[in-house]
Write an enzyme that holds these catalytic residues in place. Structure first.
Site, PDB file in Angstrom:
ATOM      1  CB  SER A 135      20.655  -2.024 -44.572  1.00 56.70           C
ATOM      2  OG  SER A 135      21.065  -0.832 -43.943  1.00 56.70           O
ATOM      3  CE  LYS A 161      24.482  -1.316 -43.369  1.00 51.01           C
ATOM      4  NZ  LYS A 161      25.438  -1.214 -44.501  1.00 51.01           N
ATOM      5  CE  LYS A 163      22.635   2.555 -43.328  1.00 43.82           C
ATOM      6  NZ  LYS A 163      23.959   2.698 -43.957  1.00 43.82           N
ATOM      7  CG  ASP A 189      26.865   1.586 -42.270  1.00 43.12           C
ATOM      8  OD1 ASP A 189      26.441   1.447 -43.431  1.00 43.12           O
ATOM      9  OD2 ASP A 189      27.835   2.323 -41.979  1.00 43.12           O
ATOM     10  CD  GLU A 214      28.836  -0.791 -43.532  1.00 42.69           C
ATOM     11  OE1 GLU A 214      27.944  -1.521 -43.035  1.00 42.69           O
ATOM     12  OE2 GLU A 214      28.755  -0.330 -44.689  1.00 42.69           O
ATOM     13  CG  ASP A 239      30.384   1.638 -47.223  1.00 42.63           C
ATOM     14  OD1 ASP A 239      29.186   1.669 -46.922  1.00 42.63           O
ATOM     15  OD2 ASP A 239      30.792   1.936 -48.364  1.00 42.63           O
ATOM     16  CE  LYS A 263      27.642   0.510 -49.717  1.00 41.45           C
ATOM     17  NZ  LYS A 263      27.385   1.799 -49.066  1.00 41.45           N
ATOM     18  N   GLY A 291      25.179  -2.364 -50.349  1.00 41.85           N
ATOM     19  CA  GLY A 291      24.039  -2.003 -51.199  1.00 41.85           C
ATOM     20  C   GLY A 291      23.832  -0.503 -51.260  1.00 41.85           C
TER      21      GLY A 291
HETATM   22  C1  LIG Z   1      20.940   5.407 -48.214  1.00 41.33           C
HETATM   23  S1  LIG Z   1      22.217   4.508 -47.432  1.00 41.33           S
HETATM   24  C2  LIG Z   1      23.205   3.862 -48.741  1.00 41.33           C
HETATM   25  C3  LIG Z   1      24.549   3.421 -48.194  1.00 41.33           C
HETATM   26  C4  LIG Z   1      24.411   2.347 -47.122  1.00 41.33           C
HETATM   27  N1  LIG Z   1      23.719   1.180 -47.665  1.00 41.33           N
HETATM   28  C5  LIG Z   1      22.994   0.377 -46.883  1.00 41.33           C
HETATM   29  O1  LIG Z   1      22.810   0.560 -45.701  1.00 41.33           O
HETATM   30  C6  LIG Z   1      22.345  -0.790 -47.566  1.00 41.33           C
HETATM   31  C7  LIG Z   1      21.234  -0.305 -48.448  1.00 41.33           C
HETATM   32  C8  LIG Z   1      20.655  -1.460 -49.256  1.00 41.33           C
HETATM   33  O2  LIG Z   1      20.122  -2.386 -48.632  1.00 41.33           O
HETATM   34  O3  LIG Z   1      20.790  -1.423 -50.496  1.00 41.33           O
HETATM   35  C9  LIG Z   1      25.762   1.963 -46.537  1.00 41.33           C
HETATM   36  O4  LIG Z   1      26.476   2.891 -46.106  1.00 41.33           O
HETATM   37  O5  LIG Z   1      26.119   0.786 -46.469  1.00 41.33           O
HETATM   38 MG   LIG Z   2      27.912   1.522 -45.188  1.00 46.62          MG
END
Ligand SMILES: CSCC[C@@H](NC(=O)CCC(=O)O)C(=O)O
Ligand SMILES: [Mg+2]
Length: 368
Positions: A135, A161, A163, A189, A214, A239, A263, A291
């Protein structure tokens, strides 16, 4: 299994680099670890709530409080505590799935270590290693994003992925697709940052052949996601909206999503996560493991879960070094774009006592 007590530990672990999402910038993790002590074995659970209530309503200090004030006294008073009973024992307390998951997974780890069964075997793993993705946060510039993505691809990650948020979406996605080609498995995401009124903006992502978009809309807007899925070609993945097996069934029935990010903590634990997996499998909806910037404790459990049959897309289960210079357990290291599923009893990993002490900011023991 007789629980003699529970230790709650707070750790502060710096992130290797700031991680920016549509809801903020993380620079360190305020972590709560749960250790369940029994005569046969100690079990570990990681509370993966964010430091602040920005991803969901839960946050580390709040989880610490609800576990201390309500969950532990209730468990201490229960005639019998097993992992399968924790959700039922804690059911009178509304919400707090991430805090409940931390307690349940620590009890499950103790149980499994005592009988010598691995998390993966207990959950139904069918693989001994899982392909993983990475991510990538919002960056100060597209040039920095391209460098960062290139570095992760050099390390072997199978999927990227990105953001996104309004103002950082089409341009970075186009740049990554053009720089790294059509073969790259690429997804985005939004962490609920858009509204149905942004449908045209999100449809502008369709030409880039993304695996999924996402959680574009707020977590309680299943109707909006269903309407959006008729305006955007890219598959919608949820999610934050998926908080239980039942909510997964509702989202699928409403055509609000075609893919689910599982998750375990968001749904209250690994046992409910398996139920979400099974509901999605029954409807032909592929899943992948999300994650929450876990240490090796939560990461070990996620790798085991991601080895179940319907986890057919690479998850956000990066190597430990993605976030931490030093992990509190033996680090998870990428091998051929994947992570090996721990085979030892329970989680198969244990915190290194010296590193644990180094990062610990507080410790509380609760005798049962
Ligand atoms: C701080 S962002 C935590 C939530 C985010 N998690 C990720 O982007 C993956 C983070 C990881 O690699 O653990 C999500 O919305 O999926
Ligand atoms: Mg997410």
């Amino acid at each position: 299994m007789k629980i003699s007590g529970v230790e709650l530990r707070r750790l502060t672990m710096p992130l290797r680099s700031p991680f920016e999402t549509s809801f903020g910038v993380a620079t360190e993790r305020d972590i709560l670890l749960v250790r369940v002590a029994t005569e046969e074995a100690d079990g570990w659970g990681e509370c993966v709530a964010m430091n602040d209530p920005l991803y969901s309503s839960e946050y580390t200090q709040g989880a610490h409080d609800v576990i201390t004030r309500y969950f532990l006294p209730k468990l201490a008073a229960a005639p019998r505590v097993t992992a399968a009973l924790v959700a039922q024992i804690l059911a009178p307390f509304k919400g707090h799935p991430i805090a409940k998951a931390a307690v349940e997974s620590a009890v499950l780890d103790a149980e499994l270590r005592a009988v010598g069964t691995s998390f993966g075997d207990h959950l139904g793993a069918v693989r001994t290693s899982v392909p993983v993705g990475v991510s990538v946060g919002i960056m100060p510039s597209v040039a920095e994003l391209i460098d960062t993505v290139g570095g992760y691809l050099d390390q072997g990650y199978r999927r990227v992925k990105l953001k996104i948020k309004p103002g950082w979406d089409v341009e970075p996605v186009r740049a990554v697709r053009e720089r790294f080609g059509d073969e790259l498995l690429l997804q985005v995401d939004a962490n609920t940052a858009y509204t149905l009124g942004d449908a045209q903006r999100l449809a502008a992502l369709d030409p880039f052949d993304l695996l999924l978009i996402e959680q574009p809309l707020p977590e309680d807007d299943l109707r909006g996601h269903a309407a959006l899925s008729r305006l955007v070609k890219t598959p919608i993945c949820l999610d934050e909206s998926i908080v239980s097996a039942r909510s997964a069934a509702d989202a699928i029935a409403l055509d609000a999503c075609r893919i689910v990010n599982i998750k375990p903590a968001r749904v209250g634990g690994y046992l409910e996560a398996r139920r979400v997996h099974d509901v999605c499998a029954a409807h032909g909806v592929p899943v992948w493991c999300g994650g929450m910037l876990e240490t090796g404790i939560g990461r070990a459990a996620n790798v085991a879960l991601a080895a179940l049959p319907n986890f057919t897309l690479p998850g956000d289960i990066s190597a430990s070094e993605r976030y931490f210079t030093r992990d509190i357990t033996e680090p998870f290291v990428l091998r051929d774009g994947g992570l090996d599923v721990p085979q030892g009893p329970g989680l198969g990993v244990t915190p290194d006592p010296a590193l644990l002490e180094e990062f610990t900011t507080a410790k509380h023991w609760f005798g049962f």
